[in-house]
Design an enzyme around this catalytic site. Structure first.
Site, PDB file in Angstrom:
ATOM      1  N   THR A  38     -77.122 -26.652  48.264  1.00 60.81           N
ATOM      2  CA  THR A  38     -78.317 -25.817  48.374  1.00 60.81           C
ATOM      3  C   THR A  38     -78.566 -25.529  49.855  1.00 60.81           C
ATOM      4  O   THR A  38     -78.147 -26.303  50.728  1.00 60.81           O
ATOM      5  CB  THR A  38     -79.551 -26.490  47.746  1.00 60.81           C
ATOM      6  OG1 THR A  38     -79.753 -27.773  48.350  1.00 60.81           O
ATOM      7  CG2 THR A  38     -79.373 -26.648  46.239  1.00 60.81           C
ATOM      8  N   VAL A  71     -81.310 -25.133  52.242  1.00 65.26           N
ATOM      9  CA  VAL A  71     -82.103 -25.904  53.205  1.00 65.26           C
ATOM     10  C   VAL A  71     -81.517 -27.303  53.399  1.00 65.26           C
ATOM     11  O   VAL A  71     -81.445 -27.820  54.523  1.00 65.26           O
ATOM     12  CB  VAL A  71     -83.584 -25.981  52.770  1.00 65.26           C
ATOM     13  CG1 VAL A  71     -84.384 -26.863  53.736  1.00 65.26           C
ATOM     14  CG2 VAL A  71     -84.200 -24.590  52.710  1.00 65.26           C
ATOM     15  N   CYS A  72     -81.065 -27.905  52.313  1.00 63.14           N
ATOM     16  CA  CYS A  72     -80.470 -29.245  52.397  1.00 63.14           C
ATOM     17  C   CYS A  72     -79.239 -29.251  53.298  1.00 63.14           C
ATOM     18  O   CYS A  72     -79.007 -30.206  54.054  1.00 63.14           O
ATOM     19  CB  CYS A  72     -80.101 -29.756  51.012  1.00 63.14           C
ATOM     20  SG  CYS A  72     -81.498 -29.853  49.870  1.00 63.14           S
ATOM     21  N   THR A  73     -78.459 -28.190  53.245  1.00 62.65           N
ATOM     22  CA  THR A  73     -77.265 -28.093  54.088  1.00 62.65           C
ATOM     23  C   THR A  73     -77.651 -28.065  55.564  1.00 62.65           C
ATOM     24  O   THR A  73     -77.032 -28.731  56.393  1.00 62.65           O
ATOM     25  CB  THR A  73     -76.456 -26.838  53.717  1.00 62.65           C
ATOM     26  OG1 THR A  73     -76.070 -26.931  52.337  1.00 62.65           O
ATOM     27  CG2 THR A  73     -75.211 -26.705  54.579  1.00 62.65           C
ATOM     28  N   LEU A  75     -78.982 -31.851  56.514  1.00 65.06           N
ATOM     29  CA  LEU A  75     -77.958 -32.872  56.720  1.00 65.06           C
ATOM     30  C   LEU A  75     -77.034 -32.516  57.878  1.00 65.06           C
ATOM     31  O   LEU A  75     -76.509 -33.396  58.563  1.00 65.06           O
ATOM     32  CB  LEU A  75     -77.176 -33.123  55.434  1.00 65.06           C
ATOM     33  CG  LEU A  75     -77.824 -34.169  54.496  1.00 65.06           C
ATOM     34  CD1 LEU A  75     -79.061 -33.603  53.803  1.00 65.06           C
ATOM     35  CD2 LEU A  75     -76.852 -34.707  53.477  1.00 65.06           C
TER      36      LEU A  75
END
Length: 219
Positions: free
Chosen positions: A42, A44-46, A49
């Site tokens: 997804t 934003v998660c990318t 992290l």
């Protein structure tokens, strides 16, 4: 459910992208940040992290271990981590583990489920939580963000600096404090103690006449 500040953090067993762990053994004598994200693959998660990868050297300087978590499988974590590294333009092994909480046991135990965000099966996903745990295995700070708002990991570094400083010195950090900035003498320190501990401290006058705004160079 959830966990309160000062509570001992659960000593859970978990499957991760770097093998199985027993949490307290994995922490050892380090500080730790456990942070969850809604889902692998997804947008934003990318970015989140990836931002953490960039800051790994800074966390290491502070003796902080990092571990991520979502309800995805280890297989998904391993595949997605390659996308994260490509986005961040970095090579080598992924620098921190990602917990696979497929059954949502930790998400429920730690109060991390997002009632709004759900997967294709209608099951709730984890929100953007983070927990800072001290070497004593106790919770020092926690925060919950919705799926639509990415976190500022520079701010989390700032928080770590404050927590580590105030754990050993009788000071607190004021609004917008940065490493090396002026601190505040905590209220439990008497004027006599303050004169000895913080000889360069100053007291700011206020209309009440109370001498509680006591500033000192960072010890």
């Amino acid at each position: 459910m959830g966990i309160n500040l000062g509570d001992e953090f659960p000593n859970f067993k978990a499957e991760t992208s770097q093998g199985d762990i027993q949490f307290h053994d994995w922490i050892g004598d380090s500080w730790t940040i456990l942070f969850s994200h809604p889902a692998d693959y997804t947008p934003v998660c990318t970015t989140e992290l990836g931002a953490v990868i960039k800051l790994v050297p800074e966390f290491k300087k502070r003796n902080v271990k990092l571990i991520a978590l979502s309800c995805d499988s280890v297989e998904d974590h391993l595949g997605w981590s390659k996308d994260i590294q490509s986005y961040q333009k970095c090579d080598g092994d992924f620098p921190y583990p990602i917990i696979a909480d497929k059954e949502r046991k930790l998400a429920v135990q730690l109060g991390m489920l997002d009632p709004v965000e759900k997967d294709k099966a209608g099951l709730p996903l984890t929100c953007r939580a983070y927990f800072i745990i001290g070497p004593d295995k106790k919770l020092k700070l926690s925060a919950l963000y919705p799926a639509t708002t990415g976190r500022n990991f520079d701010e989390i570094l700032r928080v770590i600096d404050s927590l580590q400083l105030t754990a050993t010195k009788k000071v607190a950090t004021p609004a917008n404090w940065q490493q090396g900035g002026e601190c505040m003498v905590i209220p439990s320190v008497t004027p006599e103690e303050a004169a000895k501990l913080f000889p360069k401290h100053r007291v700011q006058d206020v209309p009440s006449g109370k001498s509680y705004l006591r500033f000192t160079p960072q010890p």
